[in-house]
Write an enzyme that holds these catalytic residues in place. Structure first.
Site, mmCIF file in Angstrom:
data_model
loop_
_atom_site.group_PDB
_atom_site.id
_atom_site.type_symbol
_atom_site.label_atom_id
_atom_site.label_comp_id
_atom_site.label_asym_id
_atom_site.label_seq_id
_atom_site.Cartn_x
_atom_site.Cartn_y
_atom_site.Cartn_z
ATOM 1 C CB SER A 52 45.362 70.716 44.338
ATOM 2 O OG SER A 52 45.225 72.015 44.775
ATOM 3 C CB SER A 81 48.983 75.783 45.469
ATOM 4 O OG SER A 81 47.769 76.384 45.447
ATOM 5 N N GLY A 137 49.107 69.041 51.194
ATOM 6 C CA GLY A 137 48.309 69.395 52.305
ATOM 7 C C GLY A 137 48.890 70.526 53.042
ATOM 8 C CB ALA A 138 52.060 71.869 53.391
ATOM 9 C CE1 TYR A 158 39.789 79.403 50.619
ATOM 10 C CE2 TYR A 158 37.710 78.815 49.426
ATOM 11 C CZ TYR A 158 38.896 79.530 49.581
ATOM 12 O OH TYR A 158 39.300 80.107 48.498
ATOM 13 C CD GLU A 195 41.168 73.999 43.104
ATOM 14 O OE1 GLU A 195 41.681 74.933 42.589
ATOM 15 O OE2 GLU A 195 41.672 73.397 44.277
ATOM 16 C CG ASP A 222 45.574 78.175 45.181
ATOM 17 O OD1 ASP A 222 46.188 79.670 45.391
ATOM 18 O OD2 ASP A 222 44.645 77.622 45.603
ATOM 19 C CB THR A 271 42.190 89.572 48.634
ATOM 20 O OG1 THR A 271 43.395 88.724 48.402
ATOM 21 C CG2 THR A 271 42.618 90.095 50.141
ATOM 22 C CG ASP A 272 41.650 83.736 46.032
ATOM 23 O OD1 ASP A 272 40.928 83.895 46.952
ATOM 24 O OD2 ASP A 272 42.214 82.940 45.368
HETATM 25 C C1 GLA Z 1 43.478 78.806 49.340
HETATM 26 C C2 GLA Z 1 42.537 78.868 48.212
HETATM 27 C C3 GLA Z 1 42.824 80.260 47.405
HETATM 28 C C4 GLA Z 1 42.977 81.494 48.407
HETATM 29 C C5 GLA Z 1 43.691 81.204 49.700
HETATM 30 C C6 GLA Z 1 43.430 82.327 50.666
HETATM 31 O O1 GLA Z 1 44.742 78.588 49.096
HETATM 32 O O2 GLA Z 1 42.690 77.756 47.342
HETATM 33 O O3 GLA Z 1 42.486 80.589 46.185
HETATM 34 O O4 GLA Z 1 41.537 81.638 48.710
HETATM 35 O O5 GLA Z 1 43.170 80.077 50.377
HETATM 36 O O6 GLA Z 1 43.854 83.595 50.212
#
Ligand code: GLA
Length: 413
Positions: free
Chosen positions: A134, A132, A128-129, A241, A179, A191, A41-42
């Protein structure tokens, strides 16, 4: 600060002495995050509920003569040294692209960094899981630089004191820019916001369009946040994505001229009932993606009400409904993630669970009654292994405080 982070800091100090010699002066620390509700949604201008978790990245270091930034990882590799006044990108996929990107974005936001520095990085956010790591790296680097006094003050801010929410939000947006524009990854604000705004035993609400936000208590006792790593790799899903973003745009294109708006038009401004009324005339893929996003926004609204009413089980049911919507409409789950959610649902103490973050692989996140968290973890391990032949990694976490900095009690140089 959890005891495990003290151990991490001890390891980082030793690595600092080894790589740079002597003692670090300050530390920046920032947590990873889980997304509890509001999947994809972000970047659609929608609503999210997340939580920072007690797995973090820490950056320890001190000022150095000259105008060179130097980062090293406690675990591996060379020292990455670069001029602060002409910051260039390293190769895609390298952590140094993130650390340099933070310096680049902070310079753009607040002015040139005051001096050079030496810094060491350590962390326990699984990589990588979907947790976040990063963003937690970015926020820890930013806080380290702030704590060291290298980031010029913004009007109305004294960075030597705690930073208020207004500047935390500006910082989150600055790190997102880093980013998006420096690293070259098209993510939303979720994130960085979560890593910066976390609070122990609280969930974090964010309206990604207006930036209205709130911290919502998860109850007392708060449930455990149990992250289950499916041990499937995300590499296979590279590019998905951006593809989903493009699919959402197909519906944005339909409504942009039909719904009055100011500024950039967002998918979240379409009403769910309107989408459903127009269903037969809409792009067959785009409409499924849009239904997921708009119904997620609705679940977030209901989730906020549930938490305000202290009804954590109702919140958990919304999480499970979110996973079903990801699986069926957004199609960003996988057989492994579905199996992991099913294993969780049949385990003791389960309140609700879903995939976390981008999807396709990586982790699920579950709310679990705190006193049953260990039994839950054991049961998921056995059941998921039986279903898939894979042994999941299970992390029993709590909602944690957001990024902070700390002096380590030696001369900052
Ligand atoms: C990743 C992106 C976030 C968000 C999610 C899905 O984690 O980094 O910004 O879009 O996917 O909700």
């Amino acid at each position: 600060m959890p005891a495990s982070w003290d151990a991490l800091a001890g390891r980082a100090r030793a690595a600092f002495a080894d790589r740079f010699g002597g003692e670090p002066a300050v530390m920046g620390c920032a947590p990873g995050r889980v997304e509890l509700l509001g999947n994809h949604t972000d970047y659609n201008g929608g609503l999210v509920i997340a939580a920072a978790i007690d797995r973090a990245t820490i950056v320890l270091g001190r000022r150095a003569e000259g105008r060179e930034g130097r980062f090293a990882s406690a675990g591996f590799g060379e020292i990455d040294a670069f001029p602060l006044d002409a910051i260039e990108r390293t190769e895609p996929g390298s952590w140094t692209r993130y650390t340099r990107g933070v310096c680049w974005a902070l310079t753009d936001w607040a002015g040139p960094l005051v001096s050079g520095f030496d810094a060491i990085i350590a962390g326990d956010v699984p990589l990588g899981a979907g947790l976040s790591s990063s963003a937690s790296l970015q926020a820890a680097v930013a806080w380290f630089l702030i704590q060291l006094g290298l980031v010029p003050n913004r009007p109305g801010t004294d960075f030597t004191r705690d930073i208020g929410d207004l500047h935390r939000m500006e910082l989150a947006m600055t790190l997102r820019r880093s980013e998006n524009e420096f690293v070259g990854v098209g993510s939303g604000l979720l994130d960085q916001f979560s890593s910066l705004f976390g609070r122990a035993d609280h969930a974090l609400f964010l309206d990604c369009e207006t930036l209205v936000h709130d911290r919502l208590p998860l109850g007392n006792p708060a449930p455990a946040i149990v992250v289950c790593d499916s041990k499937t790799s995300r590499r296979l899903a590279d590019g998905m994505y951006d593809q989903r973003r493009a699919e959402c745009e197909r519906i944005v294109d339909v409504y942009r001229d039909r719904i009055p708006h100011k500024g950039e038009f967002r998918l979240s401004w379409v009403r769910l009932d309107q989408l459903e009324a127009d269903w037969d005339h809409l792009d067959p893929v785009g409409r499924l993606r849009a239904r997921h996003v708009l119904s997620e926004n609705e679940r977030v609204r209901q989730g906020v009400e549930a938490l305000k009413a202290g009804d954590v089980p109702a919140f958990g049911r919304l999480m499970s409904a979110s996973h079903a919507s990801s699986r069926d409409d957004f199609e960003n789950s996988s057989p492994a993630l579905d199996a992991l959610v099913e294993s969780a649902a049949s385990s003791p103490g389960f309140l609700g669970g879903k995939l976390s973050g981008a999807g396709w692989a990586g982790c699920t996140v579950n709310l679990v009654r705190a006193e049953q968290a260990d039994a839950f973890a054991e049961s998921v391990r056995t059941d998921y292994a039986r279903r898939t032949g894979l042994v999941p990694e299970v992390h029993v976490c709590r909602a944690a405080d957001g990024a902070f900095g700390r002096d380590l009690g030696v001369d900052a140089g």
